[in-house]
Design an enzyme around this catalytic site. Structure first.
Site, PDB file in Angstrom:
ATOM      1  CG  HIS A 156      -0.796   0.596  -4.263  1.00 36.64           C
ATOM      2  ND1 HIS A 156      -0.736   0.210  -5.574  1.00 36.64           N
ATOM      3  CD2 HIS A 156      -1.076  -0.537  -3.549  1.00 36.64           C
ATOM      4  CE1 HIS A 156      -0.971  -1.099  -5.660  1.00 36.64           C
ATOM      5  NE2 HIS A 156      -1.171  -1.574  -4.451  1.00 36.64           N
TER       6      HIS A 156
ATOM      7  CB  THR B  74      -0.916   0.002   1.248  1.00 30.69           C
ATOM      8  OG1 THR B  74      -1.751  -1.157   1.176  1.00 30.69           O
ATOM      9  CG2 THR B  74      -1.767   1.255   1.314  1.00 30.69           C
TER      10      THR B  74
END
Lengths: 350, 350, 350, 350
Positions: free
Chosen positions: B47, B44
Site C-alpha cells: 500500500h 501494508t
C-alpha cells in the site's frame, strides 16, 4: 431372543460380585434397549466390588454395575424418535432431572438430583442395558469400537482439559490413571506445549511414557518442583490438571502452578485436604475449578470431533481385554495398577 | 561501524521507493538499536509503495517502511536494563501510549494513540532499526531466523485464532494471504478439527494446499455453502476467521457460520460492507470480534510457546527471499499473488 | 516548605511505632511528590505495629507505613507528563515490575516482583509521600476526600465482587471488616439480589447492619446454613465472597455455596485450612478465585465510575477520624473491632 | 367450564384480525392448559396484524397470536409433574426441539428448529392457552400481575444487558421501544453508570425520560456523537445496546462505541445494513453479539431475582390497558408510538 442375559451382579452388601444369568431388562416409552458390544471398567467399579465406605453409603444391591460402554440399538419405546435399530451408540450415564436450576441453565452435569446408571440403577456389565433416549449418544461408524467404549472417562479428560484455555500453555497432570493418561493426549491435541506427567505408581508411569508427555516424573524420587521451575523459566506451569485425588499431589500441584494459573480438579480425595490458601490460592491469584462428569452434551461433541479427526491416540491406555466371566480377575489387575483401562466383552469369555 | 546504512526509503508522496544510503538512526535513553538480520514484506508495505488512498492519508514521507523483522542488539540507551549486546530479538512494532484507558486495562493492542514503527516512524527495511525497550521481544535461539522475521503476521494469526475457543471446532478461513495461511497452521496445532480454506487467487490456493486444511475452495467455482453444510451435518462451521477483507467473502463467511458461532475479523475492507444483520448476526446469535494487531504481550508468549514446541510448519508461506536492492521486484511479485511472504536481507543482495 | 515533616515511623524490629519528624522524601525523574490530605489505616498496618510473625518476615525498619491515602501533587520529576501541581490524586501502592510474564499480559496485580509502598518502602502516614507517575490515580474533584482516602480497600472489594457475574445473583459475604462491608455496597450497586453478611464480631455486625444486606448473621449463634438454604429455595448462594480468612468461615462458606457457584477469596488465612475438596469443590463444580490487590487499572476505572455515579454509600464504614499523633490509640480501637475504617489526618492532631 | 372462549384470530392471509369465539384448545400428555389473566402486545403482533412482508412469509392463518402473558394453571396432561391447578405462571414461548446441537449445548435460545407459540401455533390473546410443561415458568406470587405479563420482552432486555459486563460501565441504548426502555431499568439495576438513551420518536423519548437515564437524545436534532464523547472523556461508551434495528441507529451506535467496546444487537433491521467494518469493528477491536430471545432458562432466573428484589420500576412503559375486544384500537395506538406496552385483558372489555 431369549429373555435372559449374562451380567455382572453385585448381589448383596458385601465384597465381590457374581457373573450370572438375569432377566433382560424391560424398557419404558422413552427408553432405548442397547445390546452391549464392549464395556470398560472404571475405578468406581472397583470401589463397588471392594465394597468400601463410599460404596456402602451409595450402592443398593442387587445392582449390575458398569457405566462405560458401546453397543447397538435393538429396541425402544414408542415415544423415541431419534434412534433406529442397529444404530451404533454410547451413552451419558448421568441421568439429569431436567428440572433443577442447574439443569435449566445448561449445567446438567451438576444436576441436583442426578442418577447414575451403573451406580444408582442397573448398568452395562451385561448383554443388554436400558438407556433413556435423551442420554443416547449416536456414534459415527468411523469411531473404533474400543474407543467407543471409553467415552465416559475420555469425556472426563476432555471436560477437564477444555475447562479453560490450553493452547500454547504448559500443563502439569498429577495422577496417571486412565483419565490422567487421556488428558495427556487431549492436551497435546489441543495445543498444550510443555506437558509434565506426575505419578507415584511405576506401572502407570510406564504407560504414561507411551503417551509422550515432555516429562514423566515420580514425586517420590524426582524433584518435581525444580524440574518444573527450570523448564518454565521459574514461573511454574500455566495449567494444573489434578487427577490423583491425594493430599500430597494436590499440594505439590498448587506449588508448581504459576501466578494466575488454572487448576482443574477431577481426582476425588477420600478425606479433607489441608492447603495453604494464602500462598497457593490468594496471593497466587489462582483459579480452581471443580470438575464433575462431562458437560451435557458439549463434551460429547468435542470428543467426537477430536476422535473423528484422528487427533487422539489412546491405545497405550487400553491394557487389558477380558470376557465378562473374568470380571474378578480384572478387578485384581486394576487394584495393583498393572492394568489401566480394561475392556470387557459381554460374551462369557474373550 | 560506519555512520550510514542501506535502507528502503519512501522519499516523497508518490508511487515507489528507493534503496539508498541513509544515516544510522540515533537512539534515546530507553531505546535499543538493532542490526536487522531479516525483514519481511507485508501487504501494508505494498500500500505504501503503491501510494494508495490509505497511504496518502497516513504516511508522511520520507519514511523507511518495514515492520516485520528479526535482528541482533548492538547498542542501547542508559536506562535499558533487559537486553544486552548480541541478543537475538524481534519487536512489537505497535508502540502504545501506556496512558489511555485501553493501555491501562490490558488492551494496549487497541491503544488510542498508537504509533507504528515502519508506518508512523522509520522501520526495518534497513540495516539498523531503533526500538523502545518496552517493545523488544527476546527470542529463544531455537527459533529459526526465518520464522523470527515473521512474528508480526504470525502474531496476527495467533491473536485471531485464539480470540475464542478453537479446540474440537470446525473452522473456515476466508482469504489465504500469509495471515490466513498461518491461521491454518495455528488452528490445526490448537485442536481445530475440520478446516475449510477459501481463496479466489489460484496462486494462494496452491500454497494453501501445502498447509493441509481439509478443504481448499475457490468461491468463484466451488459451491462453498454446500460443501461446508454437507461436511458439518448441515449446521455450518463453529468459527469463521475472516482474512479477506472483501464484501463477498465476508457475506459468504457469515452464511456458512453455525447458529451461535464465532467470527473473528482481521481482513480490512477498503469500503463499507452491506450485511444482513437480521439473518446473519441477530437470529444467528453470532459473536463477531474485530481483531487488531497482537495482544501485548500475550500473543507473543503464545506464539513463542507454539514455535518452541515445533507445532507450526510455516515453510510453504515463505515463497521468496530477496536482497534489499530487489525491493521493487518483490513488490511486483507480491501484487500478483505469486509471492506470499517475501523475506528481505538487508544486505544489498541475497 | 520546610525540609522536615511529621510521620509515623516503625523505628526498629519491635512492637509499636513513633510519630516524629523526618526528612521530606526526595523524588526521582519519574516520581511524583504528594502532600497527603487523608490516609487511612488497614489491618496490615496493625500487623506491622504489633510486629507479628508476618511483619517480622516482611518488614525492614525503619519504615513509614501507610498505603491508603489521597492528597495533592506538589512536585514531580522531569520525565513526568501526566500530572500538574495541585492535582487531587490517590495511588495504586503495588508497584509492579512491568517486565514479568504477569505484568506483560495484563495481570500486573500478581506481578512476580511487586513492591508495596507502605510495606516495602516508605508510605503515606506522613505529610508527604513519593509515588511513581505510573501508579498515580487522578481523582475527579466530585469524589469526596474521605472516599478518596480509602480507594485501596474499596478497590479490593470491587476487584472481588466483579471477578465474576454478580447481577441477579445471591451473595454471601463471610467476614465484615472494611473490605467485607464495602463489598456489601458494591454487590448491591452491581445488581446482587439477596445478600447474606456473616461475621462473628458484634461491633462489626452492627456496622454491617447499616450497610443493609438482607441478612446479618452471627455464625456462633445463627444457623447460617439453614437460613441460607431456606432463603434460596434449598440451592445455596450463587456467589461467596470470602473476606474472613479463617478456617471455620471458609468451610462454612463452601457449604452454603450452590452447585456451580463462584467463590472469590480475599481474606488471608494465617495457617493452612483443611477443606473437603470432594464434596465442596469437585462434585459441586465450584469455581474458586484467589483475589489479590486491585486489577491495574481496571479496578480503578470501575470504582471511579461507581463513585462518580453516587452508587456507593460507604459512610457507615468510616467510624473514626484521628490526627497522626493519635496513631497508637487508633491501633487499639482497630484491634478490638470497635473501629472499622480509621481516617488519619497527617496534621499533628484532628 | 364452557367449551368455547373468546380469542383474537387472524382468520386469513390479509390485514387485520377478528375477536370471536373459538373452541378451548385441547392439550396433550405433557401440556398445561393456562387461563390467561393478562396478555400484552408486542411489535411482532403488529407485523402479523398489518400482514407485512415478514408476516406473509412466516404466518399460516388461521392463527391466534400473542406470546406475552401470565395466567393460572387450570388443567394438564397426565405426564406433567411440576405444576398444580391454581399455579400462577408465565411461559417461554420459544419451544425448542431439544435435539439439535444448540439445544444439547445449553443454547436452546438459538435452536435450529424452534417453534414460537403465538407465531407458529396458537397463542395467548385468548382466554386459554396451551403450553408444554417444559416451557412453563412458575411465578412467585410477589411478582405483580402486570409485570408477570411482560416477562417475554423484559427477558429480551435482561438477556441483552447481561450478555456481557455492565457494572461500572457507560451504556448507550439506541431505540426506546419497550425492550429499550426495560433495558434502561435493567442496566441501572445492574450497575451501569452513565446511560444514554437515543430515540427518534417523540412519544417514546417522553417515556424514556421517565426511566431516568442520564441523557435522552433525539438523533435528528441532538449531536449524539459529541454529547457522548464529551461525557465520556472522549473515549465513547463501553457498551451499546442496539434496540432500533435501523441502519442510521446502528451506524451511529458503532461510532459512539469506545475501542474494545461491546455491542449487543437485538433490534431487527428489515433490510441489509451498510457498515464501515474497518473503522467501526476491526481497528476498534469491537465485540458484537447477536441477541435472540431469552436464554433458557438463565434469563428467567435472572429477571425473577431482579423483580423479587424490587430492583426494577417498569411502570412508565405500561401505557395502555385494554380489553380484548379493543385489540384493533390497541394496534392503532401502537403504530403511532403513542402507546408503548399495551396490556390486554382476555375478558371482553377492560
Amino acid at each position: 431372543m431369549s429373555d435372559t442375559m449374562l451380567a455382572v451382579v453385585k448381589p448383596e452388601a458385601a465384597h465381590g460380585a457374581e457373573v450370572r444369568d438375569v432377566k433382560i431388562p424391560t424398557y419404558g416409552r422413552t427408553d432405548v434397549l442397547v445390546k452391549v458390544k464392549v464395556a470398560s471398567i472404571c475405578g468406581t467399579d472397583l470401589h463397588i466390588y471392594q465394597w468400601d465406605k463410599w460404596a456402602q453409603g451409595r450402592i443398593h444391591p442387587p445392582l449390575i454395575p458398569g457405566h462405560e460402554f458401546c453397543g447397538e440399538v435393538v429396541a425402544f419405546g414408542d415415544e423415541v424418535t431419534s434412534v433406529k435399530a442397529g444404530d451404533f451408540v454410547s451413552a451419558e450415564m448421568h441421568v439429569a432431572c431436567g428440572k433443577c436450576l442447574q439443569c435449566r441453565t445448561g449445567e446438567s452435569h451438576i444436576c441436583q438430583h442426578v442418577k447414575i446408571i451403573g451406580v444408582d440403577a442397573n448398568g452395562a456389565f451385561a448383554e443388554y442395558v436400558v438407556i433413556p433416549e435423551s442420554n443416547i449418544w449416536q456414534l459415527d461408524p468411523a469411531i473404533p469400537q474400543d474407543y467407543a467404549s471409553i467415552l465416559d472417562p475420555l469425556g472426563n479428560a476432555v471436560h477437564t482439559v477444555l475447562a479453560g484455555d490450553i493452547a500454547a500453555k504448559s500443563v502439569a497432570i498429577t495422577g496417571c490413571g486412565p483419565i490422567g493418561l487421556f488428558s495427556i493426549a487431549v492436551a497435546r491435541a489441543c495445543g498444550a506445549t510443555e506437558i509434565f506427567a506426575v505419578e507415584v505408581n511405576e506401572h502407570r508411569r510406564r504407560i504414561a511414557e507411551q503417551m509422550k508427555p515432555d516429562f514423566v516424573l515420580d514425586p517420590t524420587k524426582d524433584d518435581v518442583y525444580h524440574v518444573v521451575m527450570d523448564s518454565t523459566g521459574g514461573t511454574g506451569v500455566d495449567v494444573l490438571l489434578e487427577m490423583a485425588g491425594r493430599s500430597e499431589a494436590i499440594r505439590l500441584g498448587f506449588r508448581i502452578l504459576r501466578l494466575g494459573g488454572r487448576i482443574s480438579m477431577l481426582g476425588i480425595p477420600s478425606k479433607p485436604v489441608e492447603l495453604n490458601f494464602a500462598e497457593d490460592v490468594i496471593f497466587k491469584g489462582a483459579t480452581i475449578q471443580g470438575i464433575n462428569g462431562r458437560r451435557m452434551y458439549q463434551t460429547w461433541y468435542q470428543m467426537t470431533a477430536l476422535l473423528k479427526d484422528g487427533k487422539l491416540d489412546l491405545h497405550p491406555v487400553i491394557t487389558d481385554r477380558i470376557g465378562m466371566t473374568d470380571f474378578a480377575k480384572g478387578m485384581e489387575r486394576l487394584k495393583t495398577g498393572v492394568a489401566s483401562k480394561i475392556l470387557v466383552s459381554p460374551n462369557g469369555s474373550q
